[in-house]
Motif scaffolding. Structure first.
Motif, short mmCIF file in Angstrom:
data_model
loop_
_atom_site.label_atom_id
_atom_site.label_comp_id
_atom_site.label_asym_id
_atom_site.label_seq_id
_atom_site.Cartn_x
_atom_site.Cartn_y
_atom_site.Cartn_z
N PHE A 184 17.91 2.71 0.45
CA PHE A 184 18.99 2.63 -0.55
C PHE A 184 18.42 2.49 -1.96
O PHE A 184 19.13 2.55 -2.95
CB PHE A 184 19.97 1.49 -0.24
N GLY A 185 17.08 2.35 -2.03
CA GLY A 185 16.45 2.28 -3.34
C GLY A 185 14.98 2.62 -3.23
O GLY A 185 14.40 2.60 -2.15
N VAL A 186 14.38 2.96 -4.38
CA VAL A 186 12.94 3.24 -4.43
C VAL A 186 12.32 2.42 -5.57
O VAL A 186 12.98 2.11 -6.56
CB VAL A 186 12.64 4.74 -4.64
N ASP A 187 11.04 2.11 -5.38
CA ASP A 187 10.33 1.25 -6.31
C ASP A 187 8.98 1.91 -6.59
O ASP A 187 8.28 2.32 -5.67
CB ASP A 187 10.14 -0.12 -5.62
N VAL A 188 8.62 2.03 -7.87
CA VAL A 188 7.36 2.68 -8.21
C VAL A 188 6.64 1.87 -9.27
O VAL A 188 7.26 1.24 -10.13
CB VAL A 188 7.61 4.13 -8.72
N SER A 189 5.32 1.88 -9.18
CA SER A 189 4.53 1.23 -10.21
C SER A 189 3.38 2.15 -10.63
O SER A 189 3.47 2.85 -11.62
CB SER A 189 4.00 -0.12 -9.71
N SER A 190 2.32 2.21 -9.81
CA SER A 190 1.16 3.02 -10.22
C SER A 190 1.48 4.51 -10.26
O SER A 190 0.82 5.27 -10.97
CB SER A 190 -0.03 2.76 -9.29
N GLY A 191 2.49 4.95 -9.52
CA GLY A 191 2.84 6.37 -9.48
C GLY A 191 3.40 6.94 -10.77
O GLY A 191 3.56 8.15 -10.90
N VAL A 192 3.69 6.07 -11.75
CA VAL A 192 4.17 6.54 -13.06
C VAL A 192 3.25 6.01 -14.17
O VAL A 192 3.69 5.64 -15.24
CB VAL A 192 5.64 6.14 -13.32
N GLU A 193 1.95 5.98 -13.85
CA GLU A 193 0.97 5.49 -14.81
C GLU A 193 -0.10 6.54 -15.09
O GLU A 193 -0.52 7.28 -14.20
CB GLU A 193 0.29 4.22 -14.29
N SER A 194 -0.57 6.56 -16.34
CA SER A 194 -1.67 7.46 -16.72
C SER A 194 -3.03 6.79 -16.49
O SER A 194 -4.05 7.46 -16.42
CB SER A 194 -1.52 7.85 -18.20
N ALA A 195 -3.03 5.46 -16.38
CA ALA A 195 -4.22 4.67 -16.06
C ALA A 195 -3.71 3.36 -15.50
O ALA A 195 -2.53 3.02 -15.70
CB ALA A 195 -5.06 4.43 -17.33
N PRO A 196 -4.53 2.57 -14.78
CA PRO A 196 -4.02 1.34 -14.17
C PRO A 196 -3.35 0.42 -15.20
O PRO A 196 -3.95 0.03 -16.20
CB PRO A 196 -5.28 0.69 -13.59
N GLY A 197 -2.06 0.16 -14.97
CA GLY A 197 -1.31 -0.73 -15.86
C GLY A 197 -0.73 -0.05 -17.09
O GLY A 197 -0.05 -0.68 -17.88
N VAL A 198 -1.00 1.26 -17.26
CA VAL A 198 -0.50 1.97 -18.45
C VAL A 198 0.60 2.95 -18.02
O VAL A 198 0.34 4.00 -17.44
CB VAL A 198 -1.65 2.76 -19.15
N LYS A 199 1.85 2.56 -18.31
CA LYS A 199 2.98 3.40 -17.92
C LYS A 199 3.07 4.64 -18.80
O LYS A 199 2.73 4.62 -19.98
CB LYS A 199 4.30 2.60 -18.05
N ASP A 200 3.56 5.73 -18.20
CA ASP A 200 3.71 7.00 -18.89
C ASP A 200 5.19 7.34 -18.93
O ASP A 200 5.82 7.54 -17.89
CB ASP A 200 2.92 8.07 -18.13
N GLN A 201 5.73 7.40 -20.13
CA GLN A 201 7.18 7.61 -20.27
C GLN A 201 7.64 8.91 -19.60
O GLN A 201 8.67 8.93 -18.92
CB GLN A 201 7.55 7.61 -21.76
N ARG A 202 6.88 9.99 -19.77
CA ARG A 202 7.30 11.27 -19.19
C ARG A 202 7.31 11.19 -17.65
O ARG A 202 8.16 11.78 -17.00
CB ARG A 202 6.39 12.40 -19.67
N MET A 203 6.32 10.48 -17.10
CA MET A 203 6.27 10.34 -15.64
C MET A 203 7.45 9.50 -15.13
O MET A 203 8.02 9.80 -14.07
CB MET A 203 4.94 9.71 -15.21
N ILE A 204 7.81 8.47 -15.88
CA ILE A 204 8.98 7.65 -15.50
C ILE A 204 10.23 8.53 -15.51
O ILE A 204 11.04 8.49 -14.57
CB ILE A 204 9.13 6.45 -16.45
N GLU A 205 10.39 9.33 -16.57
CA GLU A 205 11.58 10.19 -16.68
C GLU A 205 11.62 11.20 -15.52
O GLU A 205 12.67 11.43 -14.92
CB GLU A 205 11.57 10.92 -18.03
N ALA A 206 10.46 11.77 -15.19
CA ALA A 206 10.40 12.75 -14.10
C ALA A 206 10.69 12.09 -12.75
O ALA A 206 11.40 12.66 -11.90
CB ALA A 206 9.03 13.42 -14.07
N PHE A 207 10.17 10.89 -12.55
CA PHE A 207 10.40 10.17 -11.29
C PHE A 207 11.90 9.92 -11.10
O PHE A 207 12.46 10.18 -10.02
CB PHE A 207 9.64 8.83 -11.32
N ILE A 208 12.54 9.43 -12.14
CA ILE A 208 13.98 9.11 -12.04
C ILE A 208 14.80 10.39 -11.85
O ILE A 208 15.70 10.44 -10.99
CB ILE A 208 14.43 8.31 -13.28
N ARG A 209 14.46 11.42 -12.57
CA ARG A 209 15.19 12.70 -12.45
C ARG A 209 15.07 13.25 -11.03
O ARG A 209 16.06 13.65 -10.41
CB ARG A 209 14.60 13.67 -13.49
#
Length: 215
Positions: A184-209
């Motif tokens: 009923f839900g999904v959770d992501v952390s490293s899968g939307v990062e360009s380096a460990p601990g560094v989130k990538d806005q475009r990857m977050i947008e693509a993941f949600i889309r």
């Protein structure tokens, strides 16, 4: 009509990335309070992030085997959820839930049929179940660490148990995961990062889309 999918972006560290994640349409954000994690944020930083998020998105603070003083400190910040990501027993989860007065999400690592069987122990105690990949042997911290697990193991789970799915999800794999596992839900952390601990806005947008399109 099915309930809308809940999407949680975990390991947010900055106000800018919080704003970007909210703008991208996530339902929940997670803040990691665990010093060995590259996503660790201090209690003071979590307080600022929760204040900035309040009324805009649900907040979740991730703890690993916390002691009572840590639970009290985090609960005082007023998050919507506390996520327990360590080896907490059902009894300990129950105690933390009673003490914190905050809804509890329990992360459960899945690596075998035996792990799937243990999920039922937490169903009545935690407010939400998150199934994650079991860390590799010798890992210095819990969580999937960017790895997926064998989703077919979840076929043995009682179909009445609702759960969120984590563990190695990426913008490329999330649609298949949703269609295969039906969480009923999904959770992501490293899968939307360009380096460990560094989130990538475009990857977050693509993941949600991609996640929304799969439902």
């Amino acid at each position: 009509m099915a309930d809308p999918l809940i999407i949680k972006i975990c390991g947010i560290k900055t106000l800018d990335m919080l704003d970007a994640t909210i703008a991208a349409g996530a339902d929940m954000v997670g803040f990691m309070h665990f010093q060995r994690s590259p996503r660790h944020v201090t209690i003071e930083e979590i307080g600022s992030l929760i204040s900035a998020a309040r009324g805009r998105i649900e907040t979740c603070v991730v703890l690993v085997n916390p002691d009572n003083s840590c639970v009290a400190e985090v609960a005082a910040l007023g998050p919507d959820w506390i996520q327990l990501h360590g080896p907490e027993s059902p009894h300990r989860v129950e105690a933390i839930r009673a003490e914190a007065g905050v809804e509890i999400m329990k992360a459960l690592p899945i690596g075998s049929a035996e792990d799937v069987a243990h999920v039922a122990d937490f169903v009545d105690i935690a407010d939400r179940i998150l199934v994650d990949a079991k860390p590799p042997k010798g890992a210095d911290r819990p969580g999937g660490l960017g790895e997926t697990f064998d989703w077919s193991l979840l076929k043995a789970l009682d179909p009445s148990i609702a759960f969120m799915l984590s563990g190695g999800l990426t913008p490329q794999t999330v649609a298949e995961a949703i269609k295969t596992v039906r969480p009923f839900g999904v959770d992501v952390s490293s899968g939307v990062e360009s380096a460990p601990g560094v989130k990538d806005q475009r990857m977050i947008e693509a993941f949600i889309r991609n996640a929304r399109a799969a439902v």
